[in-house]
Enzyme design. Structure first.
Site, mmCIF file in Angstrom:
data_model
loop_
_atom_site.group_PDB
_atom_site.id
_atom_site.type_symbol
_atom_site.label_atom_id
_atom_site.label_comp_id
_atom_site.label_asym_id
_atom_site.label_seq_id
_atom_site.Cartn_x
_atom_site.Cartn_y
_atom_site.Cartn_z
ATOM 1 N N LYS A 81 -13.898 -57.644 64.560
ATOM 2 C CA LYS A 81 -15.329 -58.359 64.906
ATOM 3 C C LYS A 81 -16.378 -57.574 64.072
ATOM 4 O O LYS A 81 -16.241 -56.194 63.783
ATOM 5 C CB LYS A 81 -15.702 -57.952 66.437
ATOM 6 C CG LYS A 81 -16.907 -58.661 66.862
ATOM 7 C CD LYS A 81 -17.181 -58.258 68.496
ATOM 8 C CE LYS A 81 -18.536 -58.922 69.042
ATOM 9 N NZ LYS A 81 -18.436 -58.699 70.438
ATOM 10 N N SER A 156 -19.835 -62.191 73.191
ATOM 11 C CA SER A 156 -20.040 -62.109 72.027
ATOM 12 C C SER A 156 -19.069 -62.101 71.137
ATOM 13 O O SER A 156 -19.167 -62.364 69.912
ATOM 14 C CB SER A 156 -21.065 -60.888 71.945
ATOM 15 O OG SER A 156 -20.371 -59.689 71.885
ATOM 16 N N SER A 180 -17.998 -59.328 76.833
ATOM 17 C CA SER A 180 -18.087 -59.881 75.605
ATOM 18 C C SER A 180 -16.614 -60.212 74.897
ATOM 19 O O SER A 180 -16.419 -60.803 73.921
ATOM 20 C CB SER A 180 -18.773 -59.224 74.537
ATOM 21 O OG SER A 180 -20.163 -59.089 74.835
#
Length: 473
Positions: A81, A156, A180
């Site tokens: 990420k 996220s 997330s």
């Protein structure tokens, strides 16, 4: 080998690499080709590391052919990420002001995967600074759900979940500050674990003592999550919560052996007053039936005391104002309207209010501890409905079974944030599909630092279904 290597788990690929049935170069080329083919539709990457990945794959192949000892993840592709530092590879935090930021060192979790032989193929999408449950940003647009391009990936860690679900790479490093990892895992039908506080060191936390964010694994199945945990866990001097935490044999413990006799699972559908879609409720009940079929004893618990929205606001709004007020003032034209609005709505919290929220956080921890003294695990739906529309307004209403509710966060994922605050391990597992063909997730919560035990019950539940056989179209 025959067949598509992108449809294989990391556990399967390890065996094929060790027996020289597939080469790291062959595998990396297949993964990069799939990433390049799907990226225009899914938009799950900010950066692809094609040349660098192939160079690492060639070095891994030479090592394999020379008969040298191989690491736990030798030659296995991984994504990271784009909020987690990667040495020499852009880390943008999903934000235009950081579009050219190149870290000089890896985050601890990244360094450990690389040391185990994993090959970084790219950085996956995140909203600006991982600040919301949807994955979009002026830097890259919107990340689409792996199962339906008209739906959100969640967030996220939306890019990480989509990359895993769509078969681009079997392993992904994500993050989880309030759900997330688990939210997009549920939206895309993959496994997302938020481990116990301190099990995987967090080398980028600014407030390491009050921290409630985690660097996490994301995979298609529980065995691969265990592999990542084996490589990433263990103490590091940068994170005081990690010091002295032993590393169990995650891989062996997570094997789906035996049953759940003697295990008590406490369950709750939703906190009082929170809605849940009928199909999510039905999927949840079916999961409970499977757990009972494995021998577990089930007991319902009350969701009273789990409405933690006021605590969350006091703590997170203080963090946001401290971290981002100056950035917003200097780069207003480069940041999204949603991010700026989130910051503008962040209330000014007094020192007394903040400390009261921290007291309440402690009380919440003790509430969960008391539940887990009665039972070995907790169970609840990860989300109250399937993935939201791709153009969902963060500040708009959320629709559940035809009814509209005025706030996305407490009505869509009431069960994820509490366990960031308490530090208990929580995992989202695929539990079924809705009428819209989109995945539904089940969340299981384990005792503090009993992450390996949580993976074991997860593996047994996973093995009791055929959900792994289903892939996005």
């Amino acid at each position: 080998m025959n067949g598509d290597p992108c449809r294989l788990s990391a556990t399967e690929l390890r065996g094929l690499i060790a027996t020289k049935q597939i080469s790291p170069v062959e595998l990396t080329r297949a993964v990069l080709a799939r990433a390049e083919a799907l990226q225009p539709e899914l938009s799950c990457f900010i950066t692809l590391c094609g040349d660098e990945a192939l160079a690492e794959a060639r070095a891994a192949e030479r090592k394999m052919m020379a008969g040298e000892p191989l690491g736990l993840l030798h030659g296995i592709p991984v994504t990271v990420k784009d909020i987690v530092n990667t040495k020499g590879v852009k880390t943008t935090f999903g934000a235009v002001p950081y579009k050219d930021n190149v870290p000089t060192e890896d985050a601890v979790a990244v360094a450990r995967l690389r040391s185990a032989g994993a090959i970084l193929i790219g950085k996956t999408t995140t909203p600006e600074f991982g600040s919301k449950c949807l994955t979009d940003s002026p830097l890259f647009g919107r990340t689409r759900n792996a199962w339906d391009a008209c739906r959100s990936s969640g967030g996220s860690s939306g890019g990480a979940a989509v990359a895993v679900a769509s078969g681009i790479a079997p392993l992904a490093i994500a993050t989880d500050g309030g759900g997330s990892t688990r939210i997009p895992a549920a939206c895309n039908g993959v496994v997302g674990l938020k481990q116990s506080n301190g099990v995987i060191p967090h080398s980028q936390a600014l407030d390491v003592f009050g921290n409630q964010t985690y660097v996490t694994p994301m995979t298609r199945d529980v065995a691969d999550t265990a592999l990542m945990m084996q490589a990433m866990a263990g103490e590091d001097a940068v994170d005081p919560w990690s010091i002295g935490v032993p590393v169990p044999d995650f891989v062996c413990t997570a094997a789906p052996r035996g049953d759940l006799r003697g295990q008590r699972i406490l369950y709750c559908l939703t906190p009082p007053g929170r809605p849940v879609a009928a199909e999510v409720e039905a999927s949840f009940k079916a999961s409970l039936d499977r757990l009972a079929g494995l021998g577990a004893e089930l007991e319902e618990f009350s969701g009273e005391g789990f409405d933690i929205e006021p605590i969350w606001r006091a703590i997170n709004h203080t963090v946001w104002r401290t971290r981002f007020a100056k950035l917003a003032a200097e780069h207003k034209d480069e940041l999204s309207e949603a991010f700026l609005k989130q910051l503008a709505l962040a209330t000014e919290v007094s020192g007394v209010d903040y400390q009261e929220a921290m007291f309440a956080r402690t009380a919440l921890f003790r509430r969960v501890q008391s539940l887990l003294a009665r039972g070995h695990f907790l169970a609840m739906p990860t989300l109250t409905r399937t993935a939201l529309p791709i153009k969902q307004d963060l500040f708009g209403t959320i629709e559940i079974d035809g009814a509209h509710f005025d706030s996305v966060r407490p009505h869509w994922f009431p069960w994820t944030m509490p366990f960031n605050m308490t530090g208990h391990p929580a995992i989202s597992l695929p539990s079924g599909f809705g009428r819209d063909g989109l995945p539904i997730g089940l969340q299981l919560v384990g005792r503090f630092r009993a992450d390996a035990d949580l993976l074991r019950v997860s593996a047994l539940l996973e093995a009791s279904t055929d959900l792994l056989s289903r892939w996005p179209g």
